[in-house]
Design an enzyme around this catalytic site. Structure first.
Site, PDB file in Angstrom:
ATOM      1  N   ARG A  35       0.822  -1.219   0.000  1.00 17.65           N
ATOM      2  CA  ARG A  35       0.000   0.000   0.000  1.00 17.65           C
ATOM      3  C   ARG A  35       0.854   1.266   0.000  1.00 17.65           C
ATOM      4  O   ARG A  35       0.444   2.288  -0.550  1.00 17.65           O
ATOM      5  CB  ARG A  35      -0.942  -0.011   1.200  1.00 17.65           C
ATOM      6  CG  ARG A  35      -2.049  -1.003   0.981  1.00 17.65           C
ATOM      7  CD  ARG A  35      -2.981  -1.091   2.143  1.00 17.65           C
ATOM      8  NE  ARG A  35      -4.193  -1.770   1.732  1.00 17.65           N
ATOM      9  CZ  ARG A  35      -5.093  -2.260   2.549  1.00 17.65           C
ATOM     10  NH1 ARG A  35      -4.928  -2.150   3.840  1.00 17.65           N
ATOM     11  NH2 ARG A  35      -6.159  -2.855   2.088  1.00 17.65           N
ATOM     12  N   LYS A 198     -19.337 -18.060  -0.314  1.00 18.28           N
ATOM     13  CA  LYS A 198     -20.811 -18.078  -0.293  1.00 18.28           C
ATOM     14  C   LYS A 198     -21.461 -17.329  -1.444  1.00 18.28           C
ATOM     15  O   LYS A 198     -20.979 -16.295  -1.862  1.00 18.28           O
ATOM     16  CB  LYS A 198     -21.285 -17.437   1.013  1.00 18.28           C
ATOM     17  CG  LYS A 198     -20.912 -18.254   2.228  1.00 18.28           C
ATOM     18  CD  LYS A 198     -21.425 -17.566   3.455  1.00 18.28           C
ATOM     19  CE  LYS A 198     -21.267 -18.466   4.677  1.00 18.28           C
ATOM     20  NZ  LYS A 198     -21.733 -17.793   5.879  1.00 18.28           N
ATOM     21  N   GLY A 354     -12.052  -9.823  -2.460  1.00 17.24           N
ATOM     22  CA  GLY A 354     -12.010 -11.213  -1.983  1.00 17.24           C
ATOM     23  C   GLY A 354     -10.624 -11.821  -2.057  1.00 17.24           C
ATOM     24  O   GLY A 354      -9.636 -11.141  -2.343  1.00 17.24           O
ATOM     25  N   GLY A 377     -13.057  -4.582   0.031  1.00 18.06           N
ATOM     26  CA  GLY A 377     -14.466  -4.219   0.168  1.00 18.06           C
ATOM     27  C   GLY A 377     -14.886  -3.167  -0.846  1.00 18.06           C
ATOM     28  O   GLY A 377     -15.991  -3.224  -1.405  1.00 18.06           O
TER      29      GLY A 377
END
Ligand code: AMP
Length: 396
Positions: A35, A198, A354, A377
């Site tokens: 980062r 999921k 993810g 996110g």
């Protein structure tokens, strides 16, 4: 709208929101400086033109005010090392000392402000706090894609105090451009690979993608809800029974929209969620009781790879199996390699949101795809088609 490339920073104090929420070990050493590296082009552009830089970021999740372990002072040395110059530090992001330091900055100098989240007003997006932060700069640059989905004081609210002098940094620009290349200005055929645990966490993305892609490859735990929705027996695989109807609807919508869906035809199944489990290869729609699908099988890998290699635009979000365990990593690894190969052949590839980012890193393929997103996110929400406050505040 101002563009960083065209803006002249000479003599300006640039207030730059970066995402320096880096991982630290117990000795307060940075274990991954990606980062910080990612923010360097923006910082260097400003400095090279005779501007000065005031960096602001959050680190971790402090609860009520300052906490030693979340102090940004721990990362000063690393920034200096990566940037190749010394920097100043202020132990509060607002207040007398901070203003004294930012107002005295000379051309080419850098000041890092203490963790924004030591003030609860940051996350609440309070206007007065945003105004107090804005005092530091003549121009506001947002380069923190990782927090662009939050309407915090420093990421969104602050922009209104710089109506003519606000812009994205190079990093956010690249993230926006990459998503646009995949979702809006894409070269066909477009293939989206969606995996992960999921269906529920990926449902909005999948629905948004059905209007944009030619092929949709489904993998990971969510594949078993789709397989069950198609009438298959999936043994003890991860299933979300509440989402069986949704899965059916998606399958029907895909037919109506002429999107080819790839549900893995075969799976590596295991008698326990463990790397020591007994495993076998079997059809995804006929998994024996007591076994669960933890990776896509050989036939599915071959079909997916063929599709990926014939694609011109690829989006990958979420692993194909439990790639953290060596017995179930092959599907994810082969997909990662195929995405890299397609990229080499000229396709545009975006890996984001993810654990797929962790997967390309694990298989050392991050520099072989077109873009790896820095925002988990934020990228998920962007791909869902949502407006991100940090982006909207600059565009408005
Ligand atoms: P996500 O954050 O939604 O991308 O999910 C990533 C997680 O999904 C990883 O930790 C994987 O281990 C997990 N995962 C992938 N495939 C399966 C599977 N077949 N069964 C259970 N978990 C899985």
């Amino acid at each position: 709208m101002q563009k960083i490339a065209n803006y002249n920073f000479s003599g300006k104090r640039a207030l730059v929101r970066v995402d320096f929420n880096v991982p630290l070990n117990e000795k307060m050493e940075i274990t991954d400086d990606t980062r910080i590296q990612a923010a360097i082009p923006t910082i260097k552009k400003i400095l090279s033109e005779g501007g000065s830089v005031i960096l602001m970021s959050h680190l971790g999740r402090p609860k009520n005010g300052p906490e030693e372990k979340f102090s940004l002072k721990h990362i000063v040395k690393k920034i200096e090392e990566v940037l190749g110059q010394t920097i100043l530090f202020s132990d509060d992001c607002v207040g007398d000392d901070a203003y004294k330091k930012s107002s005295r900055l000379k051309a080419g100098e850098v000041l890092l402000l203490e963790n924004l989240r030591f003030h609860q007003e940051e996350k609440k997006g309070e206007l007065n706090f945003a105004k107090a932060l804005a005092e530091h700069g003549d121009v506001y640059v947002n380069d923190a894609f990782g927090t662009a989905h939050r309407a915090h004081a420093s990421t969104a609210i602050i922009a209104q105090f710089f109506p003519n002098d606000k812009m994205f940094g190079y990093l956010i620009e690249k993230e926006i451009e990459s998503v646009s290349k995949v979702l809006n200005n894409s070269v066909h055929p477009v293939t989206a690979i969606v995996g992960g645990a999921k269906v529920s966490s990926k449902i909005i993305i999948i629905e948004n993608l059905l209007d944009k892609v030619n092929n949709l490859i489904i993998g990971g735990g969510m594949a078993y809800t789709f397989a069950k929705a198609q009438g298959g027996c999936v043994g003890n695989s991860l299933i979300e029974n509440d989402y069986l109807d949704t899965a059916k609807e998606i399958l029907n919508k895909a037919i109506a929209k002429n999107v080819k869906i790839f549900i893995p035809t075969d799976s590596v199944v295991a008698d326990a969620f463990s790397n020591d489990a007994n495993t076998q290869l079997c059809p995804t729609n006929n998994i024996p009781e007591g076994f669960m699908g933890l990776d896509i099988g050989e036939h599915a890998i071959a079909k997916n790879v063929e599709c990926i290699l014939n694609s011109k635009t690829i989006l990958w979000n979420g692993p194909m199996g439990v790639f953290e365990m060596s017995k179930f990593q092959k599907g994810t690894e082969m997909i990662a390699k195929a995405v890299a190969e397609a990229t080499q052949k000229g396709a545009f590839s975006l890996v984001g949101g993810g654990d797929s980012v962790a997967a390309v890193n694990k298989f050392h393929l991050a520099d072989k795809v077109s873009h790896v997103s820095t925002g988990g996110g934020a990228m998920l929400e962007y791909l869902e088609g949502k407006e991100l406050p940090g982006i909207a505040a600059i565009l408005s």
